[in-house]
Every structure is written in C-alpha cells, then in structure tokens.
Design an enzyme around this catalytic site. Structure first.
Site, PDB file in Angstrom:
ATOM      1  N   GLU A  97      10.479  15.404  15.313  1.00  0.00           N
ATOM      2  CA  GLU A  97      10.802  15.317  13.887  1.00  0.00           C
ATOM      3  C   GLU A  97       9.957  16.356  13.143  1.00  0.00           C
ATOM      4  OE1 GLU A  97       9.595  11.652  11.816  1.00  0.00           O
ATOM      5  OE2 GLU A  97      11.547  11.668  10.834  1.00  0.00           O
ATOM      6  N   LYS A 117       0.845  -1.200   0.000  1.00  0.00           N
ATOM      7  CA  LYS A 117       0.000   0.000   0.000  1.00  0.00           C
ATOM      8  C   LYS A 117       0.876   1.245   0.000  1.00  0.00           C
ATOM      9  CE  LYS A 117      -1.823   2.808   2.965  1.00  0.00           C
ATOM     10  NZ  LYS A 117      -1.945   4.076   2.235  1.00  0.00           N
ATOM     11  N   GLY A 156       7.382   4.766   8.086  1.00  0.00           N
ATOM     12  CA  GLY A 156       6.527   5.934   8.282  1.00  0.00           C
ATOM     13  C   GLY A 156       6.707   6.501   9.670  1.00  0.00           C
ATOM     14  N   SER A 157       5.636   7.075  10.202  1.00  0.00           N
ATOM     15  CA  SER A 157       5.755   7.789  11.479  1.00  0.00           C
ATOM     16  C   SER A 157       5.855   6.809  12.652  1.00  0.00           C
ATOM     17  CB  SER A 157       4.547   8.697  11.666  1.00  0.00           C
ATOM     18  OG  SER A 157       3.374   7.919  11.708  1.00  0.00           O
ATOM     19  N   GLU A 170      10.472   0.872  10.180  1.00  0.00           N
ATOM     20  CA  GLU A 170      11.481   1.917   9.964  1.00  0.00           C
ATOM     21  C   GLU A 170      10.771   3.235  10.185  1.00  0.00           C
ATOM     22  OE1 GLU A 170      13.287   4.713   8.774  1.00  0.00           O
ATOM     23  OE2 GLU A 170      13.266   4.013   6.705  1.00  0.00           O
ATOM     24  N   CYS A 202      13.648  10.551   6.729  1.00  0.00           N
ATOM     25  CA  CYS A 202      13.702  10.049   8.102  1.00  0.00           C
ATOM     26  C   CYS A 202      15.093  10.211   8.707  1.00  0.00           C
ATOM     27  CB  CYS A 202      13.257   8.596   8.147  1.00  0.00           C
ATOM     28  SG  CYS A 202      14.019   7.605   6.878  1.00  0.00           S
TER      29      CYS A 202
END
Ligand code: TAP
Length: 478
Positions: A389, A184, A236-237, A258, A292
C-alpha cells in the site's frame, strides 16, 4: 490551555475557522490539560505552519476518560432509543450548520482539497449521524432478535486520512446503540475531533458519553489495552491492526479492524474510455491517494492499453496540485513529512525494480509536503509498488488478456478491501464480482459511499463491517 473555545483571531485567508492556540483533552464534558501537562503540535501539511498545540494524554488520562465513559454508560444505555436519537439528530444538524468551518479546518489540518472536504467529507459525516439516529429507536427491528444490548465503553482509534469522517463512522453507530465512547484521533489530525467535542457540548450531549483523548500511538495502545474498554474499533495500518488483535486476544473485548488495501481498478476493452479515465483519476488521486480503498492498481485489458494510457496522461496533465483552500485544487498536500517519505521510498523502489515512472510537468509549492500525480507502467506483480500500500497519488499499471487473468491478478494481494470493474457487459460485472475477494466492488464508478451500505474487508484488510445495518452489530450483544 483549559478553555479552548475562546478563540484567537485567525488570518484572513481562513477566517471562517477560529483555531485556538492550544487544546486540552475532552473528558467528562470538559476540556482540561493532560495530567503531565505535555503537548504536541498540529502542523498544517500545506504550509508547515503550527495550527495549535494539543495535549498528550497519559495512561492516567486514558483511565480517567474510560471511567467517565463507564459512568455515563449507565444512564445513556438506559435512555429510550428515541431519546438517544434526538441527540444524534441534533449533532447531525449542528455539523451541517458548521460544515463550512469544519471543512476549512479539515483541509488545514489534513491537507485535502477544500472541494473534497466540503463536497464529500462533510456531507457524509452529517449523513452518518442522520442515518444512525434513525436506527436508535428501531434496534429491535434490526434483525438481531428482541432487546439487543450495547457492549459498554467503545475505545476507538482512527487515522488521519478522513479524520472527521472516520470519527462519524465510529461514533454514530456506537451512540445509536447505547454505548459510550473514548476516541483517539491521529496525532497529525487531532483538530476536527476536538471541534466535534465542542459540538457535543453544543448539542447538550450528557457528560462522559463522548470523550476525546489526543496523543500518539502509545495513547492508542493504552486505550485498546484498558481493562474497562469493552469494544475496540480501529481504522489504520495493517501492522497496527495486527498489534491490536494481539493485545485483545484472550480478552472479552469485541473488535473491528479496518485496515489497508491495494485495490484493482479493472478496465475491459468495451468500457467507455473517457468515463473509465475519470474513475481511475478519482480512484487514485482522491485525497492524494491516501485512501484505504484507493484504486492503486490499474488492470487494463491489453488491447486498449495504449488508448487508455494516452487519455489518462492527458487527463493527469490537467490536475492542479497546490493550496488545499483553493477551490480549483485537485490534489492537496500529503498529510505529513513521514507519509511523504514513505511514498518517496516506495516510488524509488518502483524505479529501482525497473518499472517506468511518469508524471506530468507540474510545479509543487516550496513549503509543505507535496507529491505530483504519478503513473508507473511496466509493472509486474512481483514489484513492491504492485504489492504494498503506497497511500499516495501513485498508480501502478498492469495488463491482462482474459477475465480469468484479471481476477487472478486482482486477487493476488494480501488485502481485499475494494475493487472496480469497467465494462458494458452486466453479465461480466456479476461474473467478476462473484470471484473478486474484496469487501466492496464498484462497477463503472469508484469511491462511492453511502451510510446505508456496509464497508469492510477480506483477508488482511481486516474484519467487521462499518455502515448500514451491519454496522450496528459491531456495537451490540446480539
Ligand atoms: P497507523 O499507525 O496505523 O495509525 C492509525 C491510528 O492508530 C492513529 O491514531 C495512530 O496514532 C494509532 N496508533 C499507532 N500505533 C498504535 C498502537 N500500537 N496501538 C493503538 N493505536 C496506535 O497508521 P500511520 O502510521 O498513520 O500510517 C502508516 C501507513 O498505514 C500508511 O502509509 C498507510 O499505508 C496505512 N494507513 C492506512 C489507513 C487505512 S484507512 N487503511 C489509514 C492510515 C494509514 P498516531 O497517529 O498518533 O500514531
């Protein structure tokens, strides 16, 4: 909607890529509408133009995609590795042949400068497929003992910052090891994954080995929770990563996460200043800072602070912000209105907490989502801009006096993905590297990637490694 690779004519400025007005889901080798016929729009962040309408997958669609992948798994996993390698090599070569088209597409859908999509993203995407193609017939020699077995169906959820590259990081090792995939892409950048589906067809990949389902976060959540998904790979987050960890807790699914980062780029007083400035600029402004492992905290030794900041400001004043398809652009568009709002809110928090904001004079385009390259001085470790972040072109500058202090400040974060060290002393690089809690440490450079090199984090930056021989382990029963 159904067959989507019958193209509409494209405006002249982007004639190298033909984007269809609508795309279906790619399940079992075919494009087809979602079961409820719902769609969402993919918008170009640099112009706010609607690029295409994309199907919103439902729980039923997720189930069909997982079943197709499950069915394909039996034959795909039984193929000799050398046969799987042939498909991966073919995919890698088609990516190279179509790289101009894919680079323009990625810049349109994501907002990143064409120079980056052409010279960084696309070569790395092809390199990942070539690299893992090379492993497919050598798994017995990867150091995991004889006859390592694939896991089954991999459910992969990827973010919008490097849409095609994150797809390559996920799909190439999964296929090389004999797994099948349901992937996705992020809601704001679905198009390159759908073009990749077309490449799978072009390469003659057996039906169901790769399935692409577009949708929002709920589609990702359905995929992760599906009982016949054996392996979850997420980038992602940290917030969504934690939600995924909770979903899979107590199941037999294998997981790699990750997640975010707040990397320190550490400059000592013996570093070559001009070279360090280039590394700092690359570290925080590459991909608009939506990376990231971005070097979002600059730790500079106090004695060279003034000299370094003067040089950095002069360099920042030369950066061009604007049209991603212009080869002279250094900083493109922010990926979405939501991301721009997040960056703006954190920058406002930085000012409210007393840090000093600086940005060069620069004109931003009238439509689209833009943020000028920004520097904060007078930052303390307690400030939100030093802790959270930002995922934007915003650098927070802190100072240190001793190497011990640099290590303590660099490690003072819940994250641990990457770090940079700038010094002429090799012994100091090794001393620092053994103390920094970061998965990747660059010295006298930044943002260097190679498919042969494992990548991943400590602490809340996630777990598991992608890339290199270590990246195989995430997809194997060893
Ligand atoms: P996320 O929400 O984490 O999005 C990443 C992917 O997960 C997308 O495909 C997303 O789909 C999907 N997703 C969302 N909710 C999910 C759920 N409950 N279960 C499974 N999948 C789910 O990131 P974002 O909202 O785009 O960005 C938010 C912040 O995350 C950014 O400001 C940045 O700080 C950070 N971020 C970090 C990274 C990396 S590489 N570390 C990448 C992106 C963002 P949708 O896109 O459709 O929502």
């Amino acid at each position: 909607m159904a067959n989507v690779f019958e193209y509409a004519p494209a405006p002249e400025s982007r004639a190298v890529v033909n984007i269809a007005p609508s795309y279906g889901l790619f399940i079992d080798g075919e494009f087809a509408p979602g079961s409820e016929g719902k769609v969402f729009k993919s918008v170009s962040p640099s112009s706010e133009e609607v690029l295409s309408e994309v199907a919103q997958a439902t729980a039923d669609d997720v189930d069909r995609a997982v079943k197709a992948a499950r069915k394909a798994f039996e034959k795909w996993s039984a193929l000799p590795g050398a046969e799987r390698a042939k498909y991966l090599f073919r995919i890698a070569r088609i990516i190279q042949e179509r790289s101009r088209e894919l680079a323009v597409l990625e810049s349109l859908d994501n907002g990143k400068p064409i120079r980056e999509s052409r010279d960084a993203d696309l070569p790395l995407v092809a390199a990942h497929f070539f690299y893992y193609a090379g492993w497919a017939d050598k798994l017995d020699h990867a150091g995991y003992g004889p006859n390592p077995r694939p896991l089954g169906v991999a459910g992969q959820v990827i973010p919008w910052n490097f849409p095609l590259l994150m797809l390559a990081w996920k799909i190439a090792p999964a296929l090389a090891t004999g797994n099948t995939v349901v992937l996705k892409p992020a809601e704001t950048t679905p198009l390159s994954a759908l073009f990749f589906a077309d490449i799978c067809r072009q390469a003659g990949l057996p039906k169901g080995v790769v399935n692409i389902i577009t949708g929002d976060g709920s589609t990702g959540a359905e995929l992760v929770a599906h009982p016949h998904v054996n392996k979850v790979a997420f980038t992602g987050s940290t917030a969504v990563g934690k939600a995924i960890a909770r979903t899979v807790a107590g199941t037999d699914k294998k997981v790699t996460l990750e997640l975010g980062g707040k990397a320190a780029n550490i400059v000592f007083d013996d570093a070559p200043i001009d070279q360090a400035v280039e590394g700092i600029v690359n570290g925080i402004f590459f991909n608009q800072g939506q990376v990231c492992c971005a070097g979002s905290r600059l730790l500079v030794q106090e004695s060279v602070q003034d000299e370094l900041l003067d040089a950095l400001k002069r360099r920042m004043a030369t950066l061009r912000v604007g049209d991603p398809l212009d080869k002279n652009t250094d900083i493109g568009a922010i990926n979405s209105a939501e991301q721009l709002a997040r960056i703006t809110a954190l920058v406002e928090a930085g000012e409210a907490e007393g840090a000093e904001r600086w940005a060069p004079a620069c004109e931003l385009p009238a439509s689209g989502y833009w943020f000028a390259p920004t520097l904060f001085t007078g930052v303390t470790q307690a400030h939100r801009i030093a802790r959270e972040e930002i995922f934007g072109p915003v650098l927070s500058v802190l100072t240190f006096r001793t190497p011990e202090e640099a290590v303590a400040k660099a490690n003072n974060t819940p994250y641990g993905l990457s770090a940079g060290i700038w010094t002429e002393k090799g012994s100091r690089i090794l001393w620092m590297a053994s103390r920094l809690r970061a998965g990747v440490i660059w010295s006298n450079t930044f943002n260097k990637f190679d498919p042969a090199s494992p990548f991943g984090g400590y602490k809340e930056s996630g777990f598991g490694r992608e890339g290199g021989r270590h990246g195989l382990e995430a997809y194997l029963n060893v």
